[in-house]
Design an enzyme around this catalytic site. Structure first.
Site, PDB file in Angstrom:
ATOM      1  N   ASP A 103       0.845  -1.183   0.000  1.00 52.04           N
ATOM      2  CA  ASP A 103       0.000   0.000   0.000  1.00 52.04           C
ATOM      3  C   ASP A 103       0.886   1.240   0.000  1.00 52.04           C
ATOM      4  OD1 ASP A 103      -2.383   1.362   0.009  1.00 52.04           O
ATOM      5  OD2 ASP A 103      -2.668   1.254   2.169  1.00 52.04           O
ATOM      6  N   TYR A 119       1.168   5.674  -0.484  1.00 52.04           N
ATOM      7  CA  TYR A 119       0.721   6.831   0.294  1.00 52.04           C
ATOM      8  C   TYR A 119       0.931   8.012  -0.647  1.00 52.04           C
ATOM      9  CZ  TYR A 119       0.815   9.588   4.779  1.00 52.04           C
ATOM     10  OH  TYR A 119       0.575  10.423   5.846  1.00 52.04           O
ATOM     11  N   HIS A 125      -3.723  14.012   0.707  1.00 48.34           N
ATOM     12  CA  HIS A 125      -3.979  13.155   1.873  1.00 48.34           C
ATOM     13  C   HIS A 125      -2.816  13.229   2.866  1.00 48.34           C
ATOM     14  CE1 HIS A 125      -5.045   9.732   4.373  1.00 48.34           C
ATOM     15  NE2 HIS A 125      -3.915   9.125   4.051  1.00 48.34           N
ATOM     16  N   ARG A 162       1.079  16.746  12.974  1.00 45.66           N
ATOM     17  CA  ARG A 162       2.357  17.426  13.215  1.00 45.66           C
ATOM     18  C   ARG A 162       2.285  18.940  12.996  1.00 45.66           C
ATOM     19  NH1 ARG A 162       3.600  12.864  10.458  1.00 45.66           N
ATOM     20  NH2 ARG A 162       3.382  14.023   8.515  1.00 45.66           N
ATOM     21  N   GLU A 186     -10.638   4.048   3.692  1.00 47.56           N
ATOM     22  CA  GLU A 186      -9.723   4.836   2.872  1.00 47.56           C
ATOM     23  C   GLU A 186     -10.066   4.543   1.422  1.00 47.56           C
ATOM     24  OE1 GLU A 186      -5.573   4.377   4.006  1.00 47.56           O
ATOM     25  OE2 GLU A 186      -5.861   5.767   5.674  1.00 47.56           O
ATOM     26  N   GLU A 214      -9.217   4.136  -2.100  1.00 46.36           N
ATOM     27  CA  GLU A 214      -7.979   3.891  -2.837  1.00 46.36           C
ATOM     28  C   GLU A 214      -8.295   3.174  -4.139  1.00 46.36           C
ATOM     29  OE1 GLU A 214      -4.804   2.112  -0.623  1.00 46.36           O
ATOM     30  OE2 GLU A 214      -5.237   3.251   1.206  1.00 46.36           O
ATOM     31  N   ASP A 252      -9.378   0.458   1.944  1.00 49.93           N
ATOM     32  CA  ASP A 252      -8.361   0.080   2.925  1.00 49.93           C
ATOM     33  C   ASP A 252      -8.885   0.462   4.312  1.00 49.93           C
ATOM     34  OD1 ASP A 252      -5.957  -0.506   4.208  1.00 49.93           O
ATOM     35  OD2 ASP A 252      -5.136   1.481   3.825  1.00 49.93           O
ATOM     36  N   ARG A 303      -8.421   3.842  13.332  1.00 47.80           N
ATOM     37  CA  ARG A 303      -7.525   4.980  13.612  1.00 47.80           C
ATOM     38  C   ARG A 303      -6.959   4.977  15.022  1.00 47.80           C
ATOM     39  NH1 ARG A 303      -6.105   6.231   8.675  1.00 47.80           N
ATOM     40  NH2 ARG A 303      -7.892   6.745   7.382  1.00 47.80           N
ATOM     41  N   GLN A 324      -4.270   2.394  15.165  1.00 51.32           N
ATOM     42  CA  GLN A 324      -3.143   2.876  14.371  1.00 51.32           C
ATOM     43  C   GLN A 324      -2.293   3.890  15.143  1.00 51.32           C
ATOM     44  OE1 GLN A 324      -4.418   4.474  10.594  1.00 51.32           O
ATOM     45  NE2 GLN A 324      -2.340   4.895   9.871  1.00 51.32           N
ATOM     46  N   TYR A 375       1.650   2.559  15.653  1.00 46.07           N
ATOM     47  CA  TYR A 375       2.384   2.691  14.382  1.00 46.07           C
ATOM     48  C   TYR A 375       3.843   3.099  14.503  1.00 46.07           C
ATOM     49  CZ  TYR A 375       2.672   7.775  13.737  1.00 46.07           C
ATOM     50  OH  TYR A 375       3.005   9.091  13.828  1.00 46.07           O
ATOM     51  N   LYS A 379      -4.751  -2.184  10.208  1.00 46.00           N
ATOM     52  CA  LYS A 379      -5.072  -2.362   8.788  1.00 46.00           C
ATOM     53  C   LYS A 379      -5.267  -3.829   8.416  1.00 46.00           C
ATOM     54  CE  LYS A 379      -3.824   1.959   7.363  1.00 46.00           C
ATOM     55  NZ  LYS A 379      -4.505   2.818   6.391  1.00 46.00           N
ATOM     56  N   THR A 381      -9.347  -5.725   3.908  1.00 46.70           N
ATOM     57  CA  THR A 381      -9.228  -4.768   2.808  1.00 46.70           C
ATOM     58  C   THR A 381     -10.183  -5.295   1.747  1.00 46.70           C
ATOM     59  OG1 THR A 381      -6.889  -4.447   3.310  1.00 46.70           O
ATOM     60  CG2 THR A 381      -7.619  -3.740   1.122  1.00 46.70           C
ATOM     61  N   THR A 387      -4.819   6.524   0.210  1.00 45.16           N
ATOM     62  CA  THR A 387      -6.038   7.330   0.149  1.00 45.16           C
ATOM     63  C   THR A 387      -5.936   8.408  -0.925  1.00 45.16           C
ATOM     64  OG1 THR A 387      -6.225   7.013   2.514  1.00 45.16           O
ATOM     65  CG2 THR A 387      -7.608   8.715   1.548  1.00 45.16           C
ATOM     66  N   GLU A 446     -10.169  12.765   7.427  1.00 43.83           N
ATOM     67  CA  GLU A 446     -10.034  14.078   6.787  1.00 43.83           C
ATOM     68  C   GLU A 446     -11.396  14.778   6.636  1.00 43.83           C
ATOM     69  OE1 GLU A 446      -7.767  11.609   3.854  1.00 43.83           O
ATOM     70  OE2 GLU A 446      -7.051  13.600   3.261  1.00 43.83           O
TER      71      GLU A 446
END
Lengths: 432, 432
Positions: free
Chosen positions: A139, A141, A146, A155, A212, A214, A246, A250, A253, A257, A266, A270, A363, A377
């Site tokens: 997968d 990114y 996204h 962040r 997600e 995808e 996907d 959250r 995760q 992670y 995850k 899927t 995503t 999001e």
């Protein structure tokens, strides 16, 4: 444009199978899938046309595909893999034959009632199966929007994109065993999560279930270990594409992670759309891919940098509601890193790619709020809930919700589409 | 202790095949592997005994395994998977039969010269193959000493262990396609790396090639999607174990790994020892696993928390040198998280496990400097190089280096071992 040289993509083509202008499966598409005519019969190879499924094993038995010189029984396998590995020319020959047999002016199949009864089945009467035995699943990114959205949330605006993001297509190895198709349910997973400022995690059902949006592609022919796939040969390795949901937990995760990436958040499921749309069918919908700044390193630089114009939508319908809410309208063309770049990067170390590998995009969010491809999001971490038509509020997904993703290329008066991947969330099991 | 109830593990057992006391493969071991007698013959199922390989397909053909009521031709597959999926009792019956046939007092095989010639082959004359079709590959990070060492180097002593590390067995999905066996070469991979303080990455061969000393286990029978494997049933799902060298390109890893984990830095190759040692053979070497603080959540709490006493060594030999340097002496028993905990955690979300899944431990470092399981730790990021017997200095691995890992359980006057995984590094390809 390639459509001018591939007669199977001619927009003026018509089939004797009647189709509406908004069907995803006109004669220009001809996607492949694996189906069982009835529950007692073995899975085999089909082509979708309108609301019908064409049984290729029957066509081969009748000798109608002989000129493609195919291996015996290639359409009787329960997965597409043996066909995907055939040389591109041979696969194109099959597409040309099938397209020819389905044309409105071609009597072979049209006027043979006995054959039609055996070879053409109503799509709503068959059982669909996983089309491909997925060897390894990766997968990526690859949506800048996204990655930026997630970066801002976690962040802050200043450090939204990690420094590596603009220089390589970030990706990670996923779990192949738990990939399934549209129509299967997904059970809300249990896992470890931690409350803000808590020292110890707790165990229970995920409270922040997300989708997600995808798309994924399947590798047709593989590559040898130690031999990177050059960027300008990568597109030829791609067999076709599907929609991918996907599923993501959250809260699991967030806790798990670091430092090795998403794992339990995850790996429970899927889901993909069951009909694999070939690159031949997508060819008329090619677009130039977004410009890249900085220019990528030479092994990621494409002579013919392209993407595809594929409209994507997500709808959420609560249990018992008649109507769902369209929460996202996005497009595959927004992706910053192309499929060719993903494949070249994946294999540049010498990692051997296999027929049946599935590589997903990550995503696919667009630039506007209405085009974000995950609840994370869309509701901005739950701070801006959405209201479903029945009045229910959603920050993340609830038990009983069905998430339906669809995707299609819009031609002049016709569509080449992917159908949908639609799956319902069941409540977590009682593990005690 | 289980050895008292399993007659195949009796330390006093002797075979008519002569073995030294330091062989890894006495009659108490009987590991399974896939081999071809000659290059022209098909791969099939073998058991290693001393310096011989026993051809189980021949034994089955002769009716010598009939009492186990096995499926026809189960030993003629090119992978162990169909056998691994059999019920444990049936696999145990095979072990008991094979053990019986190899005993010094049993004439059936011993005195039948014709049969011996067909069924027993010198190990150095056969070609070994990948023993298992690996479905999905997961790599954990279960050594507290390794995670602490890496943490100190990258984040300082205060924040060495991430907050989640003591509460769950951190792991990530790995690349299954590039797993190979001892004896295969590994080509130094190309990839993106970035110089300290540089803005842009560069492309080239990895300069910081490393090994990781690990062990892996294979899942025997799988589990259904949506159905977690309870911690106290997890051990029964494990078929057997191998040595694992998880090759790592540290400079590629450092640049790529945030936020989704290692990808290209690991996907080019992983090597395993070719003989799969069953859990039955390891039973006499059970130990209590290290105490855990904090106590893990209930789904990770074991009634019978155990590990195994497996000595592990790594030796590096430079091209042209007669002698190598032992750079590490560690032990499987140091691992903080057990295999049962890894399997229970992996599947707790409902992730379905498959027969043939490989779950690796992560680098197995012990508490002392001599027991660190990677060059990163041994040379402390290259600041304390090692000197090979021929005088060459190593911070990381050089082209032509062979990394040999071995592992064995020490019994009273005998060993139950894994043989070795030994692979040589070839120079990077010229990609231009």
């Amino acid at each position: 444009m390639a459509s001018s040289i591939d007669p199977t993509c001619d927009p003026t083509l018509k089939s004797f199978i009647p189709v509406d202008s908004d069907t995803h499966f006109p004669i220009q598409n001809l996607p492949y899938g694996i189906f069982s005519p009835t529950r007692r019969e073995d899975p085999r190879f089909g082509v979708r046309i309108g609301d019908q499924v064409l049984d290729l094993a029957v066509l081969q038995d009748c000798g109608l595909l002989d000129s493609a010189s195919l291996p015996d029984g290639i359409f009787s396998y329960p997965v597409l893999n043996p066909f995907m590995e055939l040389p591109k020319e041979q696969r194109r020959a099959v597409r040309l034959l099938v397209s020819g047999l389905l044309r409105e002016e071609e009597p072979t199949l049209r006027d043979n009632l006995n054959l039609r009864q055996r070879a053409l089945l109503p799509a709503d009467s068959v059982t669909m199966h996983m089309p491909v035995a997925v060897r390894d699943y990766t997968d990526f990114y690859s949506s800048k929007e996204h990655a930026t959205n997630v970066g801002i949330m976690f962040r802050g605006k200043e450090n939204a994109l990690m420094p590596n993001w603009l220089q390589l297509p970030v990706g990670y190895h996923g779990r192949a065993s738990s990939i399934g198709i549209s129509g299967e349910d997904v059970i809300r997973p249990h896992g470890q999560t931690i409350a803000p400022d808590a020292e110890f995690s707790t165990f229970g059902p995920s409270r922040l279930m997300d989708f997600e949006l995808e798309m994924g592609f399947f590798v047709g022919s593989g590559s040898e270990q130690g031999k990177p796939i050059p960027i300008n040969q990568a597109a030829d390795k791609i067999f076709g594409m599907v929609l991918v949901n996907d599923w993501s937990a959250r809260d699991i995760q967030k806790w798990e992670y670091q430092p090795l990436g998403p794992f339990n958040s995850k790996n429970f499921a899927t889901h993909i759309s069951p009909w694999v749309v070939t690159m031949d069918a997508l060819e008329p919908f090619r677009l130039e891919a977004p410009a890249q700044d900085p220019e990528p390193l030479a092994y990621l630089r494409e002579n013919d940098r392209h993407t595809f114009d594929i409209n994507l939508e997500v709808e959420i319908t609560a249990e018992g509601d008649d109507e769902g809410l369209k929460v996202c309208a996005s497009n595959f063309k927004h992706l910053y890193w192309t499929m060719a770049q993903q494949l070249a990067h994946h294999s540049v170390t010498g990692c051997n790619m296999s027929s049946g590998d599935m590589l997903a995009s990550g995503t696919i969010s667009g630039p506007d709020k209405g085009s974000f491809g995950s609840m994370l999001e869309i509701t901005w971490r739950g701070t801006e809930p959405v209201i479903l038509p029945g009045g229910k509020e959603r920050k993340f997904l609830a038990d009983g919700d069905t998430v339906a993703m669809s995707g299609w290329c819009q031609g002049d008066g016709y569509r080449v589409g992917f159908g949908e991947v639609a799956n319902k969330i069941l409540p977590a099991l009682d593990l005690l």
